[in-house]
Design a protein around this motif. Structure first.
Motif, PDB file in Angstrom:
ATOM      1  N   TYR A  88      -6.801  -2.017   3.317  1.00 26.17           N
ATOM      2  CA  TYR A  88      -6.986  -3.445   3.584  1.00 26.17           C
ATOM      3  C   TYR A  88      -6.123  -3.884   4.770  1.00 26.17           C
ATOM      4  O   TYR A  88      -6.574  -4.663   5.621  1.00 26.17           O
ATOM      5  CB  TYR A  88      -6.632  -4.265   2.346  1.00 26.17           C
ATOM      6  CG  TYR A  88      -7.015  -5.722   2.477  1.00 26.17           C
ATOM      7  CD1 TYR A  88      -8.293  -6.154   2.151  1.00 26.17           C
ATOM      8  CD2 TYR A  88      -6.112  -6.667   2.968  1.00 26.17           C
ATOM      9  CE1 TYR A  88      -8.666  -7.485   2.298  1.00 26.17           C
ATOM     10  CE2 TYR A  88      -6.474  -7.997   3.120  1.00 26.17           C
ATOM     11  CZ  TYR A  88      -7.744  -8.402   2.776  1.00 26.17           C
ATOM     12  OH  TYR A  88      -8.109  -9.727   2.936  1.00 26.17           O
ATOM     13  N   ILE A 121       4.783  -0.107   3.011  1.00 31.40           N
ATOM     14  CA  ILE A 121       3.825  -1.208   3.029  1.00 31.40           C
ATOM     15  C   ILE A 121       4.557  -2.540   3.028  1.00 31.40           C
ATOM     16  O   ILE A 121       4.260  -3.439   3.824  1.00 31.40           O
ATOM     17  CB  ILE A 121       2.869  -1.122   1.818  1.00 31.40           C
ATOM     18  CG1 ILE A 121       1.928   0.073   1.949  1.00 31.40           C
ATOM     19  CG2 ILE A 121       2.061  -2.415   1.674  1.00 31.40           C
ATOM     20  CD1 ILE A 121       1.114   0.356   0.698  1.00 31.40           C
ATOM     21  N   TRP A 180       2.765  -7.556  -4.873  1.00 35.04           N
ATOM     22  CA  TRP A 180       2.483  -6.376  -5.700  1.00 35.04           C
ATOM     23  C   TRP A 180       3.515  -5.276  -5.476  1.00 35.04           C
ATOM     24  O   TRP A 180       3.952  -4.619  -6.421  1.00 35.04           O
ATOM     25  CB  TRP A 180       1.070  -5.886  -5.381  1.00 35.04           C
ATOM     26  CG  TRP A 180       0.763  -4.486  -5.805  1.00 35.04           C
ATOM     27  CD1 TRP A 180       0.395  -4.065  -7.050  1.00 35.04           C
ATOM     28  CD2 TRP A 180       0.799  -3.313  -4.981  1.00 35.04           C
ATOM     29  NE1 TRP A 180       0.197  -2.701  -7.048  1.00 35.04           N
ATOM     30  CE2 TRP A 180       0.442  -2.224  -5.786  1.00 35.04           C
ATOM     31  CE3 TRP A 180       1.100  -3.091  -3.632  1.00 35.04           C
ATOM     32  CZ2 TRP A 180       0.379  -0.920  -5.290  1.00 35.04           C
ATOM     33  CZ3 TRP A 180       1.028  -1.808  -3.133  1.00 35.04           C
ATOM     34  CH2 TRP A 180       0.670  -0.743  -3.960  1.00 35.04           C
ATOM     35  N   THR A 181       3.937  -5.066  -4.226  1.00 34.37           N
ATOM     36  CA  THR A 181       4.919  -4.010  -3.950  1.00 34.37           C
ATOM     37  C   THR A 181       6.249  -4.292  -4.623  1.00 34.37           C
ATOM     38  O   THR A 181       6.985  -3.358  -4.970  1.00 34.37           O
ATOM     39  CB  THR A 181       5.174  -3.855  -2.435  1.00 34.37           C
ATOM     40  OG1 THR A 181       5.767  -5.062  -1.911  1.00 34.37           O
ATOM     41  CG2 THR A 181       3.894  -3.532  -1.689  1.00 34.37           C
ATOM     42  N   TYR A 202      -9.891  -7.094  -5.078  1.00 31.55           N
ATOM     43  CA  TYR A 202      -8.516  -7.086  -4.566  1.00 31.55           C
ATOM     44  C   TYR A 202      -7.619  -8.029  -5.360  1.00 31.55           C
ATOM     45  O   TYR A 202      -6.466  -7.698  -5.675  1.00 31.55           O
ATOM     46  CB  TYR A 202      -8.495  -7.476  -3.085  1.00 31.55           C
ATOM     47  CG  TYR A 202      -9.135  -6.473  -2.159  1.00 31.55           C
ATOM     48  CD1 TYR A 202      -8.795  -5.129  -2.212  1.00 31.55           C
ATOM     49  CD2 TYR A 202     -10.088  -6.868  -1.227  1.00 31.55           C
ATOM     50  CE1 TYR A 202      -9.378  -4.204  -1.362  1.00 31.55           C
ATOM     51  CE2 TYR A 202     -10.679  -5.946  -0.369  1.00 31.55           C
ATOM     52  CZ  TYR A 202     -10.321  -4.619  -0.446  1.00 31.55           C
ATOM     53  OH  TYR A 202     -10.902  -3.702   0.397  1.00 31.55           O
ATOM     54  N   ILE A 261      -0.654  -8.496  -1.821  1.00 34.62           N
ATOM     55  CA  ILE A 261      -0.231  -7.104  -1.686  1.00 34.62           C
ATOM     56  C   ILE A 261       1.291  -7.043  -1.569  1.00 34.62           C
ATOM     57  O   ILE A 261       1.947  -6.188  -2.182  1.00 34.62           O
ATOM     58  CB  ILE A 261      -0.903  -6.444  -0.469  1.00 34.62           C
ATOM     59  CG1 ILE A 261      -2.404  -6.308  -0.702  1.00 34.62           C
ATOM     60  CG2 ILE A 261      -0.292  -5.073  -0.179  1.00 34.62           C
ATOM     61  CD1 ILE A 261      -3.188  -5.841   0.519  1.00 34.62           C
ATOM     62  N   TYR A 262       1.853  -7.943  -0.788  1.00 32.49           N
ATOM     63  CA  TYR A 262       3.311  -7.989  -0.619  1.00 32.49           C
ATOM     64  C   TYR A 262       4.008  -8.215  -1.961  1.00 32.49           C
ATOM     65  O   TYR A 262       4.975  -7.526  -2.301  1.00 32.49           O
ATOM     66  CB  TYR A 262       3.676  -9.100   0.366  1.00 32.49           C
ATOM     67  CG  TYR A 262       5.157  -9.264   0.578  1.00 32.49           C
ATOM     68  CD1 TYR A 262       5.879  -8.320   1.303  1.00 32.49           C
ATOM     69  CD2 TYR A 262       5.829 -10.368   0.055  1.00 32.49           C
ATOM     70  CE1 TYR A 262       7.236  -8.467   1.501  1.00 32.49           C
ATOM     71  CE2 TYR A 262       7.192 -10.511   0.247  1.00 32.49           C
ATOM     72  CZ  TYR A 262       7.892  -9.560   0.975  1.00 32.49           C
ATOM     73  OH  TYR A 262       9.247  -9.699   1.150  1.00 32.49           O
ATOM     74  N   THR A 284      -2.446   1.851  -4.090  1.00 32.81           N
ATOM     75  CA  THR A 284      -1.697   2.011  -2.845  1.00 32.81           C
ATOM     76  C   THR A 284      -2.640   2.275  -1.681  1.00 32.81           C
ATOM     77  O   THR A 284      -2.508   1.677  -0.605  1.00 32.81           O
ATOM     78  CB  THR A 284      -0.698   3.174  -2.968  1.00 32.81           C
ATOM     79  OG1 THR A 284       0.201   2.922  -4.051  1.00 32.81           O
ATOM     80  CG2 THR A 284       0.104   3.343  -1.689  1.00 32.81           C
ATOM     81  N   PHE A 294      -4.225  -6.057  -7.323  1.00 32.14           N
ATOM     82  CA  PHE A 294      -2.876  -6.198  -6.782  1.00 32.14           C
ATOM     83  C   PHE A 294      -2.051  -7.138  -7.654  1.00 32.14           C
ATOM     84  O   PHE A 294      -1.597  -8.212  -7.231  1.00 32.14           O
ATOM     85  CB  PHE A 294      -2.923  -6.688  -5.332  1.00 32.14           C
ATOM     86  CG  PHE A 294      -3.535  -5.693  -4.392  1.00 32.14           C
ATOM     87  CD1 PHE A 294      -3.001  -4.422  -4.274  1.00 32.14           C
ATOM     88  CD2 PHE A 294      -4.652  -6.014  -3.661  1.00 32.14           C
ATOM     89  CE1 PHE A 294      -3.569  -3.488  -3.426  1.00 32.14           C
ATOM     90  CE2 PHE A 294      -5.235  -5.089  -2.801  1.00 32.14           C
ATOM     91  CZ  PHE A 294      -4.688  -3.825  -2.680  1.00 32.14           C
ATOM     92  N   ALA A 343      -4.446  -0.826  -0.643  1.00 34.48           N
ATOM     93  CA  ALA A 343      -3.554  -1.717   0.107  1.00 34.48           C
ATOM     94  C   ALA A 343      -3.482  -1.283   1.572  1.00 34.48           C
ATOM     95  O   ALA A 343      -3.598  -2.107   2.489  1.00 34.48           O
ATOM     96  CB  ALA A 343      -2.162  -1.723  -0.520  1.00 34.48           C
ATOM     97  N   PRO A 389       4.483   2.486  -0.948  1.00 36.05           N
ATOM     98  CA  PRO A 389       4.674   1.053  -1.206  1.00 36.05           C
ATOM     99  C   PRO A 389       5.915   0.463  -0.537  1.00 36.05           C
ATOM    100  O   PRO A 389       5.912  -0.705  -0.142  1.00 36.05           O
ATOM    101  CB  PRO A 389       4.791   0.988  -2.734  1.00 36.05           C
ATOM    102  CG  PRO A 389       3.978   2.145  -3.218  1.00 36.05           C
ATOM    103  CD  PRO A 389       4.236   3.230  -2.200  1.00 36.05           C
TER     104      PRO A 389
END
Length: 306
Positions: free
Chosen positions: A244, A164, A222-223, A51, A219-220, A238, A55, A241, A161
């Protein structure tokens, strides 16, 4: 002889082969990816390490090989879940498009590890949308709440995304019990990054379910690149994410009380609620200064244990 698992899986979708043939070819393709990884890398990393390495934007990595290596694993996880979804749900146009996008986007990663794999059939990547489709989608979901066509549905799927990012923003604020945070009477536009810092200070109060806040934060972040750069990410990233974050948005079912909690991903003791709020307020004041004002929601989005 060149390996051709990608071609067989792709054309079984494109030519609308029987469902069992599609699943068999997709399973063979995934087994090929597993064997390819095992051949190149005898030691398998921990899930958390995977992960941490997917990401992120590949061009920002010092070690591009690490990005390619770990995406080979992440794609396997997604394909396994895709096969499960094919068996559980109808194989509609959006799911067919997703599978084809995964295969096409894996081309540079596979070719890096196996230059002999046959991709001569791939003339152009499917992972592209006409920009008008996005505008048309926004119009219809605003007025009707639904996509108006199969093309709209495909674009909606690839817009995940955006959702997300917003789901994380809402959740992270509401875990802390915050509706708005004002500085000199103006909403703080950098609130979410501060929320993650305050959650870190509160973490001893939280009992969480199979996730880490630092991966959620990653992840946040990454978006952000894909939303603001107008670029579509690899679809398996995606999907990973979303998978997870299922733990963050876990719904707890209490069999004894025959009840559900929508906020089962994070538990706090009722006796700690006042201390958590005071700690939250103090740490935001350290970050924002004395001209800060928090507008609270009635209850934080956590499962309260009495």
């Amino acid at each position: 002889m060149k390996n051709n698992e990608a071609r067989l899986a792709f054309y079984s979708i494109k030519e609308n082969k029987p469902l069992n043939e599609i699943i068999d070819n997709l399973s063979s393709f995934n087994n090929y990816l597993i064997n390819l990884y095992n051949k190149k890398y005898p030691r398998k990393p921990k899930n958390r390490d995977v992960y941490q390495r997917i990401f992120i934007q590949a061009n920002h990595l010092k070690n591009h090989k690490s990005f390619l290596k770990n995406n080979l694993i992440a794609a396997q996880w997604t394909i396994e879940r895709v096969i499960s979804n094919i068996q559980d749900f109808q194989l509609n146009k959006s799911l067919k498009r997703l599978i084809k996008d995964i295969i096409c986007d894996l081309q540079p990663i596979i070719k890096y590890h196996d230059p002999e794999h046959d991709f001569t059939w791939l003339l152009g990547n499917t992972n592209v949308h006409i920009s008008n489709f996005y505008h048309n989608l926004s119009y219809h979901i605003f007025w009707t709440g639904f996509p108006s066509s199969e093309d709209n549905a495909v674009v909606l799927s690839s817009s995940a995304p955006f959702l997300i990012r917003q789901s994380i923003e809402y959740k992270i604020k509401r875990v802390l019990g915050i509706y708005r945070l004002l500085i000199d009477g103006v909403d703080d536009i950098r609130l979410i990054e501060k929320c993650f810092k305050v959650i870190e200070k509160n973490k001893n109060y939280y009992k969480i379910k199979n996730f880490d806040f630092d991966i959620v934060n990653q992840i946040y972040s990454w978006t952000n690149f894909y939303i603001h750069a107008g670029i579509r990410p690899f679809p398996w990233i995606t999907e990973n994410a979303i998978d997870y974050l299922n733990s963050l948005f876990h719904v707890h079912k209490d069999k004894a009380k025959l009840s559900f909690s929508l906020y089962g991903g994070i538990e706090v003791k009722q006796e700690d609620l006042d201390e958590i709020r005071n700690n939250t307020k103090q740490n935001f004041r350290k970050l924002c200064g004395d001209k800060m004002k928090i507008i609270w929601i009635e209850k934080p989005e956590v499962r309260i244990i009495k």
